[in-house]
Design a protein around this motif. Sequence first.
Motif, PDB file in Angstrom:
ATOM      1  N   LEU A   1       0.847  -1.066  -0.047  1.00  0.00           N
ATOM      2  CA  LEU A   1       0.059  -0.048   0.167  1.00  0.00           C
ATOM      3  C   LEU A   1       0.907   1.301   0.005  1.00  0.00           C
ATOM      4  CD1 LEU A   1      -2.561  -1.177   2.803  1.00  0.00           C
ATOM      5  CD2 LEU A   1      -2.791  -1.454   0.337  1.00  0.00           C
ATOM      6  N   THR A   2       0.529   2.281  -0.894  1.00  0.00           N
ATOM      7  CA  THR A   2       1.349   3.530  -0.866  1.00  0.00           C
ATOM      8  C   THR A   2       0.551   4.529  -0.203  1.00  0.00           C
ATOM      9  OG1 THR A   2       0.394   4.332  -2.920  1.00  0.00           O
ATOM     10  CG2 THR A   2       2.566   2.638  -2.920  1.00  0.00           C
ATOM     11  N   THR A   3       1.191   5.514  -0.006  1.00  0.00           N
ATOM     12  CA  THR A   3       0.325   6.703   0.655  1.00  0.00           C
ATOM     13  C   THR A   3       0.084   7.872  -0.557  1.00  0.00           C
ATOM     14  OG1 THR A   3       2.305   7.689   1.438  1.00  0.00           O
ATOM     15  CG2 THR A   3       1.149   6.281   2.592  1.00  0.00           C
ATOM     16  N   GLU A   4       0.232   7.464  -1.645  1.00  0.00           N
ATOM     17  CA  GLU A   4      -0.114   8.454  -2.632  1.00  0.00           C
ATOM     18  C   GLU A   4      -1.485   8.812  -2.794  1.00  0.00           C
ATOM     19  OE1 GLU A   4       1.528   7.142  -6.193  1.00  0.00           O
ATOM     20  OE2 GLU A   4       3.622   7.186  -5.462  1.00  0.00           O
ATOM     21  N   ALA A   5      -2.059  10.036  -2.902  1.00  0.00           N
ATOM     22  CA  ALA A   5      -3.421  10.321  -3.045  1.00  0.00           C
ATOM     23  C   ALA A   5      -3.857  10.000  -4.261  1.00  0.00           C
ATOM     24  CB  ALA A   5      -3.390  11.898  -2.742  1.00  0.00           C
ATOM     25  N   THR A   6      -4.731   8.693  -4.157  1.00  0.00           N
ATOM     26  CA  THR A   6      -5.251   8.388  -5.259  1.00  0.00           C
ATOM     27  C   THR A   6      -6.659   7.748  -4.983  1.00  0.00           C
ATOM     28  OG1 THR A   6      -4.497   6.045  -4.858  1.00  0.00           O
ATOM     29  CG2 THR A   6      -3.182   7.327  -6.485  1.00  0.00           C
ATOM     30  N   ALA A   7      -7.643   7.775  -6.027  1.00  0.00           N
ATOM     31  CA  ALA A   7      -9.174   7.230  -5.613  1.00  0.00           C
ATOM     32  C   ALA A   7      -9.626   6.701  -6.598  1.00  0.00           C
ATOM     33  CB  ALA A   7      -9.915   8.645  -5.104  1.00  0.00           C
ATOM     34  N   PRO A   8     -10.331   5.618  -6.773  1.00  0.00           N
ATOM     35  CA  PRO A   8     -10.696   4.802  -7.956  1.00  0.00           C
ATOM     36  C   PRO A   8     -12.070   5.517  -8.632  1.00  0.00           C
ATOM     37  CG  PRO A   8     -11.432   3.612  -6.082  1.00  0.00           C
ATOM     38  CD  PRO A   8     -10.468   4.840  -5.590  1.00  0.00           C
ATOM     39  N   ILE A   9     -11.790   6.642  -9.255  1.00  0.00           N
ATOM     40  CA  ILE A   9     -13.023   7.531  -9.928  1.00  0.00           C
ATOM     41  C   ILE A   9     -13.231   7.069 -11.072  1.00  0.00           C
ATOM     42  CG2 ILE A   9     -13.937   9.708 -10.423  1.00  0.00           C
ATOM     43  CD1 ILE A   9     -12.956  10.857  -7.943  1.00  0.00           C
ATOM     44  N   THR A  10     -14.256   6.623 -11.823  1.00  0.00           N
ATOM     45  CA  THR A  10     -14.271   6.439 -13.139  1.00  0.00           C
ATOM     46  C   THR A  10     -15.487   7.317 -13.840  1.00  0.00           C
ATOM     47  OG1 THR A  10     -15.688   4.583 -12.639  1.00  0.00           O
ATOM     48  CG2 THR A  10     -13.319   4.405 -13.166  1.00  0.00           C
ATOM     49  N   PHE A  11     -15.504   7.729 -14.940  1.00  0.00           N
ATOM     50  CA  PHE A  11     -16.701   8.249 -15.587  1.00  0.00           C
ATOM     51  C   PHE A  11     -17.279   7.560 -16.693  1.00  0.00           C
ATOM     52  CE2 PHE A  11     -13.386  11.571 -14.075  1.00  0.00           C
ATOM     53  CZ  PHE A  11     -13.933  12.304 -13.475  1.00  0.00           C
ATOM     54  N   SER A  12     -18.492   7.618 -16.960  1.00  0.00           N
ATOM     55  CA  SER A  12     -19.240   6.832 -17.775  1.00  0.00           C
ATOM     56  C   SER A  12     -20.253   7.927 -18.609  1.00  0.00           C
ATOM     57  CB  SER A  12     -20.114   5.660 -17.293  1.00  0.00           C
ATOM     58  OG  SER A  12     -20.935   6.119 -16.493  1.00  0.00           O
ATOM     59  N   PRO A  13     -20.671   7.501 -19.787  1.00  0.00           N
ATOM     60  CA  PRO A  13     -20.162   6.228 -20.705  1.00  0.00           C
ATOM     61  C   PRO A  13     -18.926   6.221 -21.075  1.00  0.00           C
ATOM     62  CG  PRO A  13     -21.589   7.790 -21.864  1.00  0.00           C
ATOM     63  CD  PRO A  13     -21.190   8.430 -20.651  1.00  0.00           C
ATOM     64  N   GLY A  14     -18.678   5.074 -21.559  1.00  0.00           N
ATOM     65  CA  GLY A  14     -17.097   4.957 -22.251  1.00  0.00           C
ATOM     66  C   GLY A  14     -16.881   5.583 -23.520  1.00  0.00           C
ATOM     67  N   ILE A  15     -18.252   5.789 -24.081  1.00  0.00           N
ATOM     68  CA  ILE A  15     -18.023   6.710 -25.169  1.00  0.00           C
ATOM     69  C   ILE A  15     -17.780   8.143 -25.003  1.00  0.00           C
ATOM     70  CG2 ILE A  15     -19.264   7.675 -27.632  1.00  0.00           C
ATOM     71  CD1 ILE A  15     -21.138   4.922 -26.942  1.00  0.00           C
ATOM     72  N   ASP A  16     -16.595   8.862 -25.444  1.00  0.00           N
ATOM     73  CA  ASP A  16     -16.359  10.147 -25.045  1.00  0.00           C
ATOM     74  C   ASP A  16     -16.567  11.195 -26.354  1.00  0.00           C
ATOM     75  OD1 ASP A  16     -14.603   9.495 -26.652  1.00  0.00           O
ATOM     76  OD2 ASP A  16     -12.723   9.430 -25.306  1.00  0.00           O
ATOM     77  N   LYS A  17     -17.287  10.950 -27.184  1.00  0.00           N
ATOM     78  CA  LYS A  17     -17.692  11.639 -28.278  1.00  0.00           C
ATOM     79  C   LYS A  17     -19.297  11.666 -28.259  1.00  0.00           C
ATOM     80  CE  LYS A  17     -13.692  11.305 -31.055  1.00  0.00           C
ATOM     81  NZ  LYS A  17     -12.723  10.406 -30.120  1.00  0.00           N
ATOM     82  N   PHE A  18     -19.858  12.705 -28.433  1.00  0.00           N
ATOM     83  CA  PHE A  18     -21.434  12.894 -28.672  1.00  0.00           C
ATOM     84  C   PHE A  18     -21.885  14.072 -29.577  1.00  0.00           C
ATOM     85  CE2 PHE A  18     -20.325  15.891 -25.438  1.00  0.00           C
ATOM     86  CZ  PHE A  18     -21.170  17.221 -25.479  1.00  0.00           C
ATOM     87  N   LEU A  19     -23.090  13.772 -29.951  1.00  0.00           N
ATOM     88  CA  LEU A  19     -23.753  14.762 -31.246  1.00  0.00           C
ATOM     89  C   LEU A  19     -24.354  16.043 -30.620  1.00  0.00           C
ATOM     90  CD1 LEU A  19     -24.998  11.979 -33.708  1.00  0.00           C
ATOM     91  CD2 LEU A  19     -22.769  13.391 -33.789  1.00  0.00           C
ATOM     92  N   GLU A  20     -25.391  15.641 -29.709  1.00  0.00           N
ATOM     93  CA  GLU A  20     -26.214  16.787 -29.290  1.00  0.00           C
ATOM     94  C   GLU A  20     -25.916  17.141 -27.809  1.00  0.00           C
ATOM     95  OE1 GLU A  20     -27.732  18.820 -31.271  1.00  0.00           O
ATOM     96  OE2 GLU A  20     -27.537  17.644 -32.957  1.00  0.00           O
TER      97      GLU A  20
END
Length: 638
Positions: free
Chosen positions: A403-422
């Motif tokens: 275990l390291t003490t580096e400031a990390t957090a398992p945040i993820t963003f969805s959806p996996g498609i990072d492009k959109f039209l409207e």
Amino acid sequence: MNFRFLFCCFILSFQFAWAQQPATPFQAIDSLPQATPWTHLDFDNDPATFQFAIVSDRTGGHRDGVFEDAVHKLNMLRPEFVMSVGDFIEGYTKDQAILKAQWDEFYTILNPLRAPFFFLPGNHDISNDVMRAQWNEKHGVAYYAFTYRDVLFICLDSNDGDGVTISDEQVAYVQGVLTEHTDVRWTMLFMHHPIWDYQDLSGFQPIEEALQGRDYTVIAGHRHRYLYEARKNKDYITLASTGGGSPLRGPQFGEYDHVVWVTMAPEGPTLANIQLEGIFEPDFVNPLTKTYADNILKAAHPAIEVLTDDTEESGTIRLLYQNQSDLPIKLAAQLFHHHQLELPENSWDTEIPAGQPLTVSIPFKRLKQSASTVTLDPLQLQWRLHYASDSLSGFQLSGTETLTTEATAPITFSPGIDKFLEQQTIEIDYPFDDTTIRYTLDGSEPTASSPSYSSPITVNETTTIRAVVYEDDLQSESYEHTFEKVKPLQNERVRRPEQGLSYDYFEGEWKQLPDFATLTRQKQGTATDLDVEKIAGNREDHFAIRFQGYLKAPQEGMYTFRLQSDDGARIFIHDKLVIDNDGSHSSSRQQGFIALKKGYHPIEILYFEDFLGETLEIDWQLNTVQGASEFDTPDWYH
């Protein structure tokens, strides 16, 4: 001279020679070349019994001495013969001297075995034309069949064809053998890969269809993890290892060294798994026990977050353990002594509730004598997991987590498609409860006064979202992701389009996609599908193909493309790289996204084949606000 006539003469002389010896139930089905896929036919068979053994994978990171030990113990058990499921040498080379040395080593190991030994190739034994030629020289054939005491044995070559497949010729051979031997009391199938678990293109489906109406058992290896399955009301068994690479986490996880002892009785075979340290029932790892094994394996890898204060002098490490089973899991853990940190809690003995998660918090504080400029050493956590049930006492895991003490957090963003039209609806996913997530939509660093996330966020323009986890006076690093608003690519007018893509075919050896502009084309044509094997003809390896043409988008929208290839491939639409799956590799899938207007769009598909497997498959789906369509194959035009 007619080969069949020679074969008949050989069989007659073979039977005459045998007539001078005691009667044997063995009968060869194939022609017998000078080199044969077995060591000898001196069966150690008492007429009152019918027992044989099976050994599994030896290589894939072999461990010296294990297969030798198995040979020694088989001699003590004295089976009438020994079957195998391949992977005898490490292979994967075209150097004939290395291959010869590896085979010589294996023969030296096998030589003390008293019983006849039946060879069958694995992917480590045959992975290129040089290895196949050596196999055929030494063993005659890669697939064959025989009967013994009214039982039909079929040994398959699951490397025969495009990757992990059974060729059409081999399928026809097996169908013919089954047609000619309908009156046997049982049929035993042996293969290296558990090919029934692969896609339908493996070639095994027609063999399964031909097996219907008879009693049979299927044995495979390759995965080095034992699994018994009841399929089509028959026994399908994937063996563990006999010296092959394995974590060896224990029988309950299907990871151990063994041989299989088979007693063929009138009602069918009885199988006993003989570990080099014990004996197990054939179904001791089944879908139910596999669920318990997989669950505790997942629990052994908790999600980890680290929150610190502004000075990073103190903070908390939190571990999130999951338990999706119907039984609690006992957890005991202890932190090793640390010279730079004060750890108020350094051990705990607790329980992960059935069907629920458990969060363990480890507060830490830098000791005064530890200079703030010194990088902190990682913490070492020793742990042990087991079910709180005597009936599952064998399911135990232990280890050490860094275990390291580096400031990390398992945040993820969805959806996996990072492009959109409207517009795009963004969700922030975070496994830990009882925390506050604050975010910004302008790319700036979130602060304690930024909006807190509580429900999905809808954006209408290109947006960079950043998020930080807050808990009391502690926080994580910020995470960010950009969602890009795009316009659909304009279609092109195509006069009198015809079905199919035009292609150029090239030959050569590459580890990456070549520069097609520098190559000399061998042939060209039009293909209505992406059947690269058909275009290459009899050539199995070392070629490349460039497809060009159009695909027709049925309506305007954002499209998801999936590319499955073995080896490397890329897709370009309007000269834009949509998917990059380059490199020499086994069959793997990548996906990409692009927005298209309704109509025709130029596409270029680049592909090359290195060795062992020829796969190129592309499908797509339309993504709309209402949801996504089913994946389907595009319509190609030129």
